[in-house]
Write a protein that holds these residues in place. Structure first.
Motif, PDB file in Angstrom:
ATOM      1  N   GLN A 129       0.777  -1.259  -0.092  1.00  0.00           N
ATOM      2  CA  GLN A 129       0.204   0.187  -0.112  1.00  0.00           C
ATOM      3  C   GLN A 129       0.933   1.216   0.093  1.00  0.00           C
ATOM      4  OE1 GLN A 129      -0.664  -2.615   1.682  1.00  0.00           O
ATOM      5  NE2 GLN A 129      -2.769  -3.145   1.096  1.00  0.00           N
ATOM      6  N   ASN A 135      -4.268   6.114  -6.177  1.00  0.00           N
ATOM      7  CA  ASN A 135      -5.306   6.073  -5.206  1.00  0.00           C
ATOM      8  C   ASN A 135      -5.429   4.751  -5.066  1.00  0.00           C
ATOM      9  OD1 ASN A 135      -7.816   6.285  -4.470  1.00  0.00           O
ATOM     10  ND2 ASN A 135      -8.656   7.654  -6.184  1.00  0.00           N
ATOM     11  N   GLY A 155      -8.977  -2.466  -2.885  1.00  0.00           N
ATOM     12  CA  GLY A 155     -10.027  -1.217  -3.509  1.00  0.00           C
ATOM     13  C   GLY A 155     -11.276  -1.374  -3.601  1.00  0.00           C
ATOM     14  N   GLN A 156     -11.965  -0.325  -4.452  1.00  0.00           N
ATOM     15  CA  GLN A 156     -13.268  -0.394  -4.518  1.00  0.00           C
ATOM     16  C   GLN A 156     -13.829  -0.529  -6.105  1.00  0.00           C
ATOM     17  OE1 GLN A 156     -14.585   3.304  -2.343  1.00  0.00           O
ATOM     18  NE2 GLN A 156     -13.673   2.811  -0.542  1.00  0.00           N
ATOM     19  N   GLU A 168      -8.087   3.281  -3.416  1.00  0.00           N
ATOM     20  CA  GLU A 168      -9.699   3.146  -3.353  1.00  0.00           C
ATOM     21  C   GLU A 168      -9.925   2.949  -4.768  1.00  0.00           C
ATOM     22  OE1 GLU A 168     -11.937   6.465  -2.056  1.00  0.00           O
ATOM     23  OE2 GLU A 168     -11.374   5.851  -0.018  1.00  0.00           O
TER      24      GLU A 168
END
Length: 328
Positions: free
Chosen positions: A286, A295, A305-306, A297
């Motif tokens: 990370q 980023n 992440g998302q 996310e």
């Protein structure tokens, strides 16, 4: 600091420009009208300033002047002659002659490989000048569905495109068994060109050279990969020779302990200028990614992440006879 930047003092460059202007005034009548205006614009502003405005660092100005001069009568693809595109070739070579040769070799390859028609068959050009993977033909759909890398929808903090490759998603044995490398190589070219164009669009916007980044998720990798490495050499040659200085970093994450052995083989096939950019980390990746402006996310769910739309969620299995009836 760069040996190939002849160090021509600016006043000497301006003198050359001035002499050229006087010469051009005499020969303008013979030229088509539109060409004159563009040409005058370039020589009337002192060249150093014209280049600086286009984001070329001062230490490359004299080399860039020589390179653009040497290439001005060559037929280059749209955008290939822009200083922020040519800069990628200058940063990867030691002399202006080497850079010129690299540009011309890449241009010849682009024609031979039909890069433009690969982009049309495998993708769709957006309003912002960047591509998205959108395979049109049956063979393009097959190849795109088996390709274990993608450009993430979110750029890094400098606006640079991020490519993610995932070992677990790649069925290397199946690709080898069905001899699909030549077909999949088209998707590789699509990805490299897509990264280049996305980085170039952002370079023009920010008026400075913007690089992409690459993340390689090595989890699930086994030593059996060494069996297939040579099959991908043509791919690495294309990256080395035709897409110089495309990324600022290649970060291998989730690397197993034996990755050192794999790297000792693979690294020999990668240009030294790219090799220097590689970082290898384990499961604790990370911080490294964040330092590179990623980023977290925006990473796929499988990396914490998302982003839920990744094609790399599962292994892209190559069915037996996958190539049957395809125009390879």
């Amino acid at each position: 600091g760069m040996c190939h930047c002849q160090g021509i003092p600016l006043n000497a460059m301006e003198r050359t420009c001035h002499a050229r202007q006087l010469h051009d005034r005499g020969s303008q009548r013979a030229r088509p009208r539109g060409r004159i205006a563009a040409h005058c614009l370039l020589v009337t502003a002192p060249l150093g300033i014209a280049l600086a405005l286009r984001g070329v660092p001062p230490r490359y100005h004299s080399a860039m002047e020589l390179l653009t001069e040497r290439l001005k009568h060559r037929e280059l693809d749209p955008g290939m002659d822009h200083p922020l595109m040519l800069l990628r070739f200058l940063t990867c070579t030691k002399t202006v002659e080497e850079a010129e040769e690299m540009v011309l070799t890449a241009q010849a390859w682009r024609r031979e490989a039909k890069v433009e028609s690969i982009m049309q068959e495998w993708g769709e050009l957006g309003k912002d000048g960047t591509w998205k993977l959108a395979p049109k033909s049956r063979r393009a759909k097959t190849a795109a569905g088996l390709f274990a890398a993608e450009r993430l929808p979110t750029p890094d903090s400098s606006g640079g495109p991020v490519m993610l490759g995932r070992a677990l998603s790649s069925d290397m044995a199946g690709i080898s068994r069905e001899n699909l490398h030549p077909l999949l190589q088209n998707v590789w070219v699509f990805m490299l060109e897509d990264m280049l164009q996305a980085a170039h669009v952002m370079s023009l916007k920010k008026k400075r050279l913007i690089h992409g980044s690459t993340i390689i998720d090595a989890s699930g990798l086994s030593l059996s990969i060494l069996r297939y490495v040579s099959e991908y050499k043509p791919w690495l040659d294309i990256m080395n020779e035709d897409y110089p200085d495309l990324v600022s970093s290649v970060i291998v994450i989730n690397a197993p302990s034996f990755f050192v052995k794999i790297w000792s083989v693979v690294s020999l096939l990668i240009a030294p200028t790219t090799r220097e950019k590689v970082q290898i980390v384990g499961t604790d990746f990370q911080d490294v990614l964040q330092k590179q402006g990623m980023n977290l996310e925006a990473l796929p769910v499988f990396l914490g992440g998302q982003y839920e739309g990744s094609r790399l969620n599962s292994t892209l299995i190559v069915p037996k006879g996958a190539a049957t009836g395809l125009n390879l």
